[in-house]
Design an enzyme around this catalytic site. Structure first.
Site, PDB file in Angstrom:
ATOM      1  NE  ARG A   1     -13.845  -3.073  44.340  1.00  0.00           N
ATOM      2  CZ  ARG A   1     -14.061  -2.400  43.211  1.00  0.00           C
ATOM      3  NH1 ARG A   1     -15.305  -2.140  42.817  1.00  0.00           N
ATOM      4  NH2 ARG A   1     -13.055  -1.990  42.475  1.00  0.00           N
TER       5      ARG A   1
ATOM      6  CD  GLU B   1     -10.847   4.855  43.898  1.00  0.00           C
ATOM      7  OE1 GLU B   1      -9.688   4.487  44.119  1.00  0.00           O
ATOM      8  OE2 GLU B   1     -11.459   4.569  42.849  1.00  0.00           O
TER       9      GLU B   1
ATOM     10  NE  ARG C   1     -14.411   1.165  46.367  1.00  0.00           N
ATOM     11  CZ  ARG C   1     -13.322   0.972  45.601  1.00  0.00           C
ATOM     12  NH1 ARG C   1     -12.572  -0.093  45.763  1.00  0.00           N
ATOM     13  NH2 ARG C   1     -12.985   1.851  44.679  1.00  0.00           N
TER      14      ARG C   1
ATOM     15  CB  CYS D   1     -12.382   5.727  39.875  1.00  0.00           C
ATOM     16  SG  CYS D   1     -11.342   5.253  38.474  1.00  0.00           S
TER      17      CYS D   1
ATOM     18  CB  THR E   1     -12.176   2.108  36.372  1.00  0.00           C
ATOM     19  OG1 THR E   1     -11.990   2.342  37.768  1.00  0.00           O
ATOM     20  CG2 THR E   1     -11.156   2.878  35.577  1.00  0.00           C
TER      21      THR E   1
ATOM     22  NE  ARG F   1     -11.054  -4.945  41.269  1.00  0.00           N
ATOM     23  CZ  ARG F   1     -10.558  -4.886  40.027  1.00  0.00           C
ATOM     24  NH1 ARG F   1     -10.254  -5.994  39.379  1.00  0.00           N
ATOM     25  NH2 ARG F   1     -10.345  -3.724  39.460  1.00  0.00           N
TER      26      ARG F   1
ATOM     27  NE  ARG G   1      -6.793  -5.775  41.048  1.00  0.00           N
ATOM     28  CZ  ARG G   1      -7.409  -4.731  41.588  1.00  0.00           C
ATOM     29  NH1 ARG G   1      -7.504  -3.588  40.912  1.00  0.00           N
ATOM     30  NH2 ARG G   1      -7.925  -4.805  42.788  1.00  0.00           N
TER      31      ARG G   1
ATOM     32  CD  GLU H   1      -5.818   0.177  41.286  1.00  0.00           C
ATOM     33  OE1 GLU H   1      -6.370   0.447  42.369  1.00  0.00           O
ATOM     34  OE2 GLU H   1      -6.096   0.751  40.211  1.00  0.00           O
TER      35      GLU H   1
END
Ligand code: ARG
Length: 340
Positions: free
Chosen positions: A110, A209, A213, A255, A257, A264, A293, A298
């Site tokens: 993603r 978020e 995505r 975010c 991160t 990812r 994970r 998450e």
């Protein structure tokens, strides 16, 4: 001052890097959309177990609040000061990671993308969310052939549970308490939805978020094929949408991160022996820059020895390098599993 803001035991990077002086210096600043430091750190304050604890409300946040974002980004991503982020989507021709299908259940990549002219999820208004959704729906209409599909608004799915789609796979849910405190759940489920190709191998979440995505996935271990599909979809979307990009931090995300590639890439993999030998698994993960994970992503648990294994590096590395490293790392995990 920050000692009062953040819980004493908070491990959050924002607590470490926002000194009382800095807090005083930044607290009166605002981006053009009206985003403030107080909004940026609200999630970290309300959730003392945050590991990062800060979000950006728009692309400009990374400039206006750079004295706090920069050190957090450098520490989280181990990204040297002054370096530029470079993107490269060249598809390497990699052999299947698990040719006999003994371990890998699925492969998924993603990326997060945000439109540069809209506030990010923690700051966007209802009307802008809806306008953005319209714009994205139009752009996704340009996805043709195997990439072509349909868009389903979350509101329709919510009020129409009889939809012939598997909700848990295709639909994002309301954000967790971290996202909630950041303002990401505002007006939920308005303005949100999911696009999926008819073969379900390409999916786009809209207004989660991040604005988009974009995911490519299949029930195989063919990492090159999954990566190629993602690159093709992005090429189409880029002709219609203007993504927020910064020469140092790459693709901008809500975010910190996710900055850089915002990518990812990972697999769902069953590793029964490594499940019982977690030290070996964790050592390999560190060596190959993998994040391990739980089965459902998450902050979830590992069920029946199925791990979600993905890249831990995203900034200061190209997309192609992430794919090549993941391929190596997964090969090492499979080898260790077979040797145990
Ligand atoms: N804000 C949360 C924390 O600081 C999540 C950070 C990473 N996860 C994410 N979905 N952006 O722990």
């Amino acid at each position: 001052m920050t000692a009062i803001l953040f819980s004493e035991t908070s491990p959050a990077l924002v607590k470490k890097h926002l000194s009382p002086d800095l807090y005083q210096r930044l607290r009166h600043l605002k981006t053009h959309s009206g985003f403030t430091l107080e909004k940026a750190i609200r999630s970290g304050i309300r959730n003392p177990d945050s590991s990062i604890g800060i979000y950006a409300g728009d692309a400009e946040s990374y400039q206006v609040f750079s004295p706090v974002f920069d050190p957090i980004i450098h520490e989280y991503h181990h990204f040297p000061e002054g370096e530029a982020h470079v993107s490269d989507f060249t598809v390497p021709d990699l052999p299947l990671m698990d040719p006999e299908g003994k371990y890998i259940l699925s492969t998924r990549i993603r990326v997060a993308r945000n439109l540069k002219d809209y506030e990010f999820s923690p700051q966007i208004s209802l009307s802008h969310r809806k306008k953005l959704e319209e714009t994205v729906i139009k752009a996704m209409g340009e996805l043709k052939e195997d990439l072509g599909g349909e868009y389903m608004s979350l509101k329709n799915i919510e009020t129409n549970p009889g939809q012939p789609i598997k909700r848990d796979i295709l639909v994002f849910t309301k954000g967790d308490r971290f996202q909630d405190a950041a303002g990401i759940n505002s007006d939920f489920p308005e303005g949100r939805g999911v696009f999926y190709s008819l073969d379900r191998q390409l999916m786009v979440w809209v207004n989660e978020e991040d604005h988009l995505r974009i995911m490519s996935l299949e029930r195989s271990s063919d990492l090159s094929a999954v990566f190629r599909r993602l690159g093709r979809a992005l090429q189409v979307l880029e002709t219609r949408l203007d993504f927020a990009w910064d020469k140092t931090y790459g693709y901008l995300t809500s975010c910190p991160t996710n900055l850089g590639t915002a990518m990812r890439a990972g697999v769902h993999i069953r590793l029964e022996k490594l499940d019982r030998n977690r030290e070996i698994l964790n050592t390999l993960a560190r060596e190959y820059h993998l994040q391990i994970r739980g089965t459902r992503g998450e902050k979830t648990k590992v069920e029946e020895a199925v791990f979600d294994v993905s890249n831990s590096r995203r900034l200061g590395i190209t997309e192609t390098a992430i794919i090549q490293n993941l391929h190596k790392g997964i090969a090492a995990l499979i080898k260790a599993e077979e040797n145990l």
